[in-house]
Design a protein around this motif. Sequence first.
Motif, short mmCIF file in Angstrom:
data_model
loop_
_atom_site.label_atom_id
_atom_site.label_comp_id
_atom_site.label_asym_id
_atom_site.label_seq_id
_atom_site.Cartn_x
_atom_site.Cartn_y
_atom_site.Cartn_z
N ILE A 35 0.98 -1.26 -0.16
CA ILE A 35 -0.01 -0.16 0.01
C ILE A 35 0.94 1.14 0.14
N VAL A 36 0.51 2.34 -0.71
CA VAL A 36 1.25 3.46 -0.73
C VAL A 36 0.43 4.58 -0.23
N LEU A 37 0.62 4.85 0.94
CA LEU A 37 -0.17 5.89 1.86
C LEU A 37 0.32 7.41 1.38
N ALA A 38 -0.67 8.07 0.58
CA ALA A 38 -0.17 9.32 -0.16
C ALA A 38 -0.68 10.59 0.66
N GLY A 39 0.14 11.35 1.11
CA GLY A 39 -0.27 12.53 1.79
C GLY A 39 -0.05 13.71 1.24
N PHE A 40 -0.42 14.91 1.86
CA PHE A 40 -0.24 16.09 1.14
C PHE A 40 1.20 16.57 1.63
N GLY A 41 1.71 16.62 2.64
CA GLY A 41 2.94 16.91 3.26
C GLY A 41 2.96 18.35 3.87
N TRP A 109 4.75 5.30 3.04
CA TRP A 109 4.44 6.58 2.82
C TRP A 109 5.33 7.40 1.94
N GLY A 110 4.38 8.27 1.36
CA GLY A 110 4.96 9.34 0.10
C GLY A 110 4.08 10.56 0.28
N ASN A 111 4.60 11.85 0.03
CA ASN A 111 3.85 13.08 -0.01
C ASN A 111 4.03 13.61 -1.35
N ARG A 112 2.80 14.56 -1.45
CA ARG A 112 2.70 15.36 -2.98
C ARG A 112 3.75 16.37 -2.73
N ASN A 113 3.61 17.06 -1.60
CA ASN A 113 4.54 18.38 -1.35
C ASN A 113 5.69 18.48 -0.48
N TRP A 114 5.94 17.51 0.15
CA TRP A 114 7.28 17.38 1.09
C TRP A 114 7.74 16.10 1.34
N GLN A 115 8.70 15.87 1.78
CA GLN A 115 9.48 14.90 1.97
C GLN A 115 8.74 13.97 3.20
N TYR A 117 8.94 12.24 -0.64
CA TYR A 117 7.86 12.52 -1.88
C TYR A 117 7.35 11.06 -2.32
N LEU A 118 6.25 11.04 -3.01
CA LEU A 118 5.93 10.07 -3.85
C LEU A 118 6.78 9.32 -4.56
N ALA A 119 7.50 9.97 -5.49
CA ALA A 119 8.62 9.43 -6.13
C ALA A 119 9.34 8.40 -5.33
N GLU A 120 9.78 9.06 -4.15
CA GLU A 120 10.72 8.17 -3.07
C GLU A 120 9.97 6.88 -2.81
N ALA A 121 8.77 7.13 -2.39
CA ALA A 121 7.95 5.85 -2.06
C ALA A 121 7.86 4.93 -3.20
N LEU A 122 7.86 5.23 -4.39
CA LEU A 122 7.66 4.33 -5.57
C LEU A 122 9.17 3.74 -5.74
N GLU A 123 10.07 4.20 -5.50
CA GLU A 123 11.49 4.27 -5.77
C GLU A 123 11.78 2.96 -4.53
N GLU A 124 11.22 3.26 -3.30
CA GLU A 124 11.59 2.16 -2.09
C GLU A 124 10.68 1.06 -2.39
N LEU A 136 -3.39 4.69 -1.49
CA LEU A 136 -4.44 5.18 -0.58
C LEU A 136 -4.16 6.55 -0.16
N ALA A 137 -4.97 7.38 -0.86
CA ALA A 137 -4.98 9.04 -0.48
C ALA A 137 -5.47 9.31 0.90
N THR A 138 -4.97 10.33 1.55
CA THR A 138 -5.43 11.02 2.69
C THR A 138 -6.58 11.95 2.54
N SER A 139 -7.41 11.64 1.53
CA SER A 139 -8.60 12.58 1.06
C SER A 139 -9.74 11.88 0.61
N ALA A 140 -11.03 12.49 1.22
CA ALA A 140 -12.14 11.45 1.24
C ALA A 140 -13.10 11.84 0.02
#
Length: 391
Positions: A35-41, A109-115, A117-124, A136-140
């Motif tokens: 699961i990739v937890l996507a946050g705003f950051g 876990w990866g964010n859109r706007n701060w460390q 980042y989503l790119a780091e999460a995908l690389e991991e 899984l985006a943190t927005s409903a």
Amino acid sequence: MTITNGVGAPAVLAATPAAQQGPEHVEQPVAYDAIVLAGFGGPEGQDDVIPFLRNVTRGRGIPDERLEEVAHHYRHFGGVSPINQQNRDLKAALEAELASRGIDLPVIWGNRNWQPYLAEALEEAHARGFRTLLGLATSAYSSFSSCRQYREDFAMALEQTGLTGELRIDKVRQFFDHPGFVTPFVEGLREALAGLAERGIAEGGIRVLFATHSIPTDDALRSGDRRVDYGPGGAYAAQHLAVGEAVMRELGSAVPWQLVYQSRSGPPTQPWLEPDVNDVIAGLADEGVTAVVIVPLGFVSDHMEVLWDLDTEAVETAEQHGLIAVRTPTPGTHPAYVAGLVDLVLERVHGTATAERPALTEYGPWFDVCRPGCCENVRAGFKPAIAGVAP
């Protein structure tokens, strides 16, 4: 770049085979690896504030002088947004819930706007051998900033990392009316109303204000399925109103309520959704209201828009007009919310039939694969996005 599904029609970008054809709801099991937890950051120190705000407003040409006008919200709290720690806590809670059910799905876990980042999460994820991911985006709710932008940022992260074609990424549906998301608001409002009753405040003197982030009216009109007329505020407003009704129905309360907006930005000439929470509070004293209960219905955690715009500005407005103000909790890591998110993951793992998916409003269960034209940003136009049918 155009990807086809083998029969000549465009396929859903980066999707698993079960979602490539673009069904509204995917009713086939999918063996996800993680699961990739996507946050705003958010910034985590004074030196981070302006760089973070540049990320949030990238492409809009806003000078640092104007960004500093917003920066004081963060500087008031030492330059630290609480959102990153909240997502660390949510990640830990999700991992505990998954483990308690015997589900082996790592959470990255990866964010859109701060460390990070989503790119780091995908690389991991790629480095750990994972190839089939569930976002899984943190927005409903449905809008550009709360859904499509996450999908675009996933696509951008694939491009940045060179992992397009290497990773498959689906996304959990918008969960505004899932019982796990709604239950914390019901409990918080019930407790707030009971507390006011103990203070001798009659129901007739109370107003419930369901608060959410304002967005440009043009964006609101383009939210959701473009084939459906949701009314003047698009799917975004319709979903919030429906959830407000569901909360009051669950409570069985007759206290008057309304939907209000907050945190608007942009030029004054650009129409945004109204009414503003502070304007509404200022007018309630003349109606004989003595107390307001502010329910942060549009938010999943106590981040800056809650701590500043509601706990600081809205509460100050209430005090200036002689009103008692109570702000109820966001879902945060409430057990029902965390369990609900895992249930949403399992919908996709098991390919749960649409009729068996819980939803508390007429608009749910929402789509697994967003519909054509969903949540267009009229200023920036369409960009590649995962988990949706191409415009």
